[in-house]
Design a protein around this motif. Structure first.
Motif, mmCIF file in Angstrom:
data_model
loop_
_atom_site.group_PDB
_atom_site.id
_atom_site.type_symbol
_atom_site.label_atom_id
_atom_site.label_comp_id
_atom_site.label_asym_id
_atom_site.label_seq_id
_atom_site.Cartn_x
_atom_site.Cartn_y
_atom_site.Cartn_z
ATOM 1 N N ASN A 82 -4.276 -3.145 9.819
ATOM 2 C CA ASN A 82 -3.359 -2.008 9.697
ATOM 3 C C ASN A 82 -2.939 -1.890 8.234
ATOM 4 N N PHE A 83 -3.123 -0.697 7.670
ATOM 5 C CA PHE A 83 -2.681 -0.403 6.310
ATOM 6 C C PHE A 83 -1.393 0.390 6.412
ATOM 7 N N TYR A 84 -0.413 0.025 5.607
ATOM 8 C CA TYR A 84 0.879 0.682 5.664
ATOM 9 C C TYR A 84 1.132 1.474 4.408
ATOM 10 N N ASP A 94 -9.392 3.026 -0.382
ATOM 11 C CA ASP A 94 -10.813 2.993 -0.033
ATOM 12 C C ASP A 94 -11.148 1.620 0.548
ATOM 13 N N ALA A 95 -11.052 1.495 1.858
ATOM 14 C CA ALA A 95 -11.275 0.214 2.534
ATOM 15 C C ALA A 95 -12.715 -0.266 2.366
ATOM 16 N N GLN A 96 -13.687 0.651 2.383
ATOM 17 C CA GLN A 96 -15.088 0.247 2.240
ATOM 18 C C GLN A 96 -15.361 -0.371 0.872
ATOM 19 N N SER A 97 -14.824 0.221 -0.170
ATOM 20 C CA SER A 97 -15.025 -0.331 -1.518
ATOM 21 C C SER A 97 -14.377 -1.702 -1.651
ATOM 22 N N GLU A 98 -13.178 -1.846 -1.084
ATOM 23 C CA GLU A 98 -12.495 -3.133 -1.126
ATOM 24 C C GLU A 98 -13.332 -4.209 -0.434
ATOM 25 N N LEU A 99 -13.873 -3.879 0.739
ATOM 26 C CA LEU A 99 -14.668 -4.839 1.488
ATOM 27 C C LEU A 99 -15.950 -5.192 0.737
ATOM 28 N N PHE A 100 -16.676 -4.195 0.265
ATOM 29 C CA PHE A 100 -17.923 -4.439 -0.450
ATOM 30 C C PHE A 100 -17.683 -5.328 -1.668
ATOM 31 N N MET A 106 0.851 -1.162 0.000
ATOM 32 C CA MET A 106 0.000 0.000 0.000
ATOM 33 C C MET A 106 0.900 1.229 0.000
ATOM 34 N N SER A 107 0.896 1.978 -1.081
ATOM 35 C CA SER A 107 1.823 3.089 -1.173
ATOM 36 C C SER A 107 1.194 4.431 -0.839
ATOM 37 N N ASP A 108 -0.101 4.572 -0.919
ATOM 38 C CA ASP A 108 -0.721 5.864 -0.673
ATOM 39 C C ASP A 108 -1.960 5.684 0.197
ATOM 40 N N ALA A 129 -2.410 3.335 8.958
ATOM 41 C CA ALA A 129 -3.774 3.612 9.398
ATOM 42 C C ALA A 129 -4.366 2.305 9.914
ATOM 43 N N THR A 130 -5.163 2.397 10.962
ATOM 44 C CA THR A 130 -5.852 1.244 11.503
ATOM 45 C C THR A 130 -7.328 1.367 11.150
ATOM 46 N N VAL A 131 -7.868 0.315 10.547
ATOM 47 C CA VAL A 131 -9.257 0.305 10.103
ATOM 48 C C VAL A 131 -9.985 -0.836 10.796
ATOM 49 N N ASN A 132 -11.166 -0.534 11.326
ATOM 50 C CA ASN A 132 -12.024 -1.529 11.964
ATOM 51 C C ASN A 132 -13.361 -1.562 11.244
ATOM 52 N N PHE A 133 -13.845 -2.770 10.975
ATOM 53 C CA PHE A 133 -15.158 -2.966 10.377
ATOM 54 C C PHE A 133 -15.988 -3.876 11.256
#
Length: 130
Positions: free
Chosen positions: A124-126, A8-14, A1-3, A65-69
């Motif tokens: 965690n996204f890096y 868009d974590a929501q789009s990836e999950l959907f 993950m470079s940027d 960034a830390t993302v929780n769903f």
């Protein structure tokens, strides 16, 4: 993950949920962000982003960034038997996206008569600096 800013974590999950053949065949009520349509059949999946915050910095820039769903399965008395298979499919999908599960519950909502299984995941996204 470079940027991190363009991710868009929501789009990836959907996309991952709806394109999984096994889960799509079970979730006849579809996949919904935050709230399901009132007339959607059961079982259905409702997902929501709980948290998406910077959790690491390097060189004065966000590096992690830390993302929780929360991914919830809603069933009624006629479809509750699909909950276990749906849970396994969601766990498999989330693992493929590198999310770890940190919480799961079995709930019965007495006001609606629905079974609700919330599953909570974290990743965690890096960015390019770490």
């Amino acid at each position: 993950m470079s940027d991190l800013g363009n991710y868009d974590a929501q789009s990836e999950l959907f996309q991952a949920l709806r394109t999984d053949e096994e889960l799509a065949s079970l979730a006849i009520g579809g996949f919904h962000n935050l709230v399901a349509e009132q007339d959607s059949p059961f079982p259905r999946v409702v997902y929501s982003e709980i948290n998406n915050v910077p959790s690491g910095h390097a060189d004065n820039e966000e590096s992690r960034a830390t993302v929780n769903f929360q991914v919830s399965i809603f069933t009624d008395s006629q479809t509750v038997m699909h909950e276990k298979a749906m849970t396994k499919a969601i766990d498999r999908i989330m693992k493929s996206l590198e999310y770890g599960k940190y919480d799961s519950e079995n709930l019965f909502e007495t006001d609606t008569g629905l079974y609700h299984k919330p599953l909570r995941y974290e990743k965690n996204f890096y960015g390019g600096n770490e």
